[in-house]
Scaffold this active site. Structure first.
Site, PDB file in Angstrom:
ATOM      1  N   GLU A 111       0.848  -1.147  -0.054  1.00 25.10           N
ATOM      2  CA  GLU A 111      -0.052   0.113   0.016  1.00 25.10           C
ATOM      3  C   GLU A 111       0.943   1.249   0.051  1.00 25.10           C
ATOM      4  OE1 GLU A 111      -2.887  -0.512   3.220  1.00 25.10           O
ATOM      5  OE2 GLU A 111      -4.131  -1.914   1.915  1.00 25.10           O
ATOM      6  N   GLU A 125      -5.391  -8.366  -1.282  1.00 26.50           N
ATOM      7  CA  GLU A 125      -5.948  -8.310   0.017  1.00 26.50           C
ATOM      8  C   GLU A 125      -7.710  -8.062  -0.436  1.00 26.50           C
ATOM      9  OE1 GLU A 125      -4.648  -5.434   2.920  1.00 26.50           O
ATOM     10  OE2 GLU A 125      -2.652  -5.949   2.383  1.00 26.50           O
TER      11      GLU A 125
HETATM   12  C1  BG6 Z   1      -4.484  -3.156   4.720  1.00 30.37           C
HETATM   13  C2  BG6 Z   1      -3.201  -3.669   5.263  1.00 30.37           C
HETATM   14  O1  BG6 Z   1      -4.436  -1.738   4.627  1.00 30.37           O
HETATM   15  O2  BG6 Z   1      -5.561  -3.535   5.420  1.00 30.37           O
HETATM   16  C3  BG6 Z   1      -3.079  -4.921   6.299  1.00 30.37           C
HETATM   17  O3  BG6 Z   1      -2.330  -3.976   4.279  1.00 30.37           O
HETATM   18  C4  BG6 Z   1      -4.329  -4.519   7.274  1.00 30.37           C
HETATM   19  O4  BG6 Z   1      -2.039  -4.951   6.998  1.00 30.37           O
HETATM   20  C5  BG6 Z   1      -5.476  -4.649   6.320  1.00 30.37           C
HETATM   21  O5  BG6 Z   1      -4.435  -5.437   8.165  1.00 30.37           O
HETATM   22  C6  BG6 Z   1      -6.892  -4.506   7.050  1.00 30.37           C
HETATM   23  O6  BG6 Z   1      -7.019  -3.472   8.027  1.00 30.37           O
HETATM   24  P1  BG6 Z   1      -7.210  -3.754   9.490  1.00 30.37           P
HETATM   25  O7  BG6 Z   1      -6.760  -2.521  10.174  1.00 30.37           O
HETATM   26  O8  BG6 Z   1      -8.662  -4.031   9.806  1.00 30.37           O
HETATM   27  O9  BG6 Z   1      -6.450  -4.900   9.920  1.00 30.37           O
END
Ligand code: BG6
Length: 470
Positions: free
Chosen positions: A176, A366
């Site tokens: 990111e 993701e």
């Molecule tokens: C992304 C990141 O921004 O979102 C992850 O790459 C992160 O590291 C994921 O865990 C989800 O966000 P969160 O804050 O709900 O864990």
């Protein structure tokens, strides 16, 4: 109903710092995450500067993946995933970031992890940097606003690509990379909030990414090296031309990173923006050559929710990074327990926009739903809400591939095993298809348990995405 090809990379993702724990084992040094306390939805994590007694630092223990990965990989094999994304912790390889020689024990850990994945038919997809810069490097250099960071990163990249070139064929440079404007410490390893420092940090991160691609291709011409952004697109709130232009502006703020990584140069709108702000980047002609020669092979992105732009900045929504700043609430969408709005069709929209813009292979690295899970009286976790979320997003993915012709390498569920939340440090914000017995304070037996979504995803993968029913 659609069916995807046999080589489509169905999989899951985690990061080193959110999963491994063992924060001082195997010669590892402290990373910038190791001084961040636990927060919660409306209470941000605190940066305590050093490790202090009496505080909870969730990244110190993660989910103990460092010791338990053999058991976890067994479960991932049973799930049938074809790819597993994790990151290498820079501070395991160079504990302070300044060493001349790598820490052999750190290298050995990832050798064992990648071997175990490969022996189980799972391809490692490896992020070189998922935020966790060695703390000493960050504190002494002042983070990514200092161009020296690029040199130390390059040394680290050279070591890891040379060492793992027989095992890792798909790399992602920086997680990111466009989060610079939103989570300073995690994305820039610095606390300076002024526009000039942020612009410099962004340009050094982009230079570091291009440098990594060049080094990587030099060492292993067969490797595919991608970049990664968090989703960039934004709907105008209304057809008022001012809202439409605002959405163009918001998209540009986030997408110029992908423009530079895919095209090899800064877009004119970004150059003009910097000029108007009186900010001069410190890029030399050689650096610009590196940007041109270090374009990425594929674009990875994370997608959790969509964004809405408006000139009227009221009713902002919560969400992953960008929404906190630019996002207006979308009245057509529901939200998760953490207020992140759920929009599967937005994923199809983003896939189309990214592909039209770059004509490069895309990779969803993701996607997932953070939710509280309950264990019922039979010991089962019936996470139908997560199945619903994933099903609708996978439908959108399949429409983008099979109807729109988007070239997509794969789809990775974020937090395939429950991990520590990045933004809040909570454990109860769970994304996994595999449950981990641990609470927000780090108590629990760490036992792993399959959720209903595990069996569902297993069927999806086995049918190449054709069977999405429960
Ligand atoms: C992304 C990141 O921004 O979102 C992850 O790459 C992160 O590291 C994921 O865990 C989800 O966000 P969160 O804050 O709900 O864990």
């Amino acid at each position: 109903m659609h069916k995807l090809s046999k080589d489509f990379l169905w999989g899951g993702a985690v990061s080193a710092t959110q999963s491994e724990g063992a924060y001082l084992e195997g010669g590892k040094g402290l990373s910038i995450f190791d001084i961040m306390t636990k927060g919660e939805r409306n209470t941000p994590r605190r940066n305590t500067g050093t490790v202090q007694e009496g505080e909870i630092y969730p990244n110190h223990y993660g989910i103990d993946f460092y010791h338990r990965y053999p058991e976890d990989v067994k479960l991932l094999k049973e799930l049938g995933i074809r790819a597993f994304r994790t990151s290498i912790s820079w501070a395991r390889i160079f504990p302070t970031g300044f060493e001349e020689q790598p820490n052999e024990e750190g290298l050995r850990f990832y050798d064992q992890l990648f071997d175990t994945l490969l022996e189980n038919g799972i391809e490692p997809v490896v992020t070189m940097l998922h935020s966790d810069v060695p703390l000493e490097l960050a504190q002494k250099l002042g983070g990514w606003k200092n161009k020296e960071m690029v040199r130390y990163f390059a040394r680290y990249v050279e070591v890891i690509v040379s060492h793992y070139k027989a095992k890792v064929k798909k790399w992602i440079t920086i997680n990111e990379i466009n989060a610079v404007n939103y989570v300073l410490w995690f994305s820039c390893a610095m606390l300076d909030d002024d526009e000039k420092s942020k612009a410099l940090a962004a340009s050094h991160l982009l230079l570091a990414s291009a440098t990594a691609v060049k080094i990587g291709h030099g060492i292993d011409p067969d490797a595919l090296i991608g970049g990664m952004v968090t989703d960039c697109y934004s709907y105008p709130y209304t057809c008022n031309p001012d809202d439409v232009l605002q959405s163009v502006e918001d998209v540009r703020t986030n997408i110029y990173f992908a423009d530079v990584m895919c095209r090899g140069y800064y877009p004119s709108y970004q150059k003009m923006k910097l000029k108007r702000a009186g900010i001069c980047l410190d890029l030399t002609e050689d650096d610009e050559k590196i940007l041109r020669e270090g374009t990425i092979d594929f674009l990875g992105f994370s997608y959790y929710s969509s964004h809405v732009s408006s000139v009227v900045k009221d009713e902002l929504v919560e969400g992953n990074l960008l929404q906190n700043i630019v996002g207006k609430k979308n009245p057509y969408l529901e939200a998760s327990q953490w207020g992140w709005q759920i929009d599967p069709k937005g994923l199809r929209y983003s896939l189309n926009e990214f592909y039209d813009r770059y004509q490069k292979p895309l990779f969803i690295v993701e996607n997932g739903l953070g939710a509280k899970d309950e264990i019922d009286e039979n010991g089962k976790i019936n996470d139908l809400y997560r199945i619903e979320y994933l099903r609708e997003h996978i439908r959108a993915v399949e429409d983008a591939v099979c109807i729109d012709g988007v070239e997509l390498m794969g789809y990775l569920v974020w937090g395939i095993i429950d991990v520590i939340s990045g933004t809040t440090g909570e454990m109860s914000k769970r994304y996994g298809l595999i449950y981990v017995d641990q609470d927000d304070e780090g108590n629990g037996m760490l036992e792993r348990r399959k959720k209903a979504s595990f069996d569902w995803y297993k069927k999806v993968i086995a049918s190449d995405g054709e069977d999405l029913e429960d």
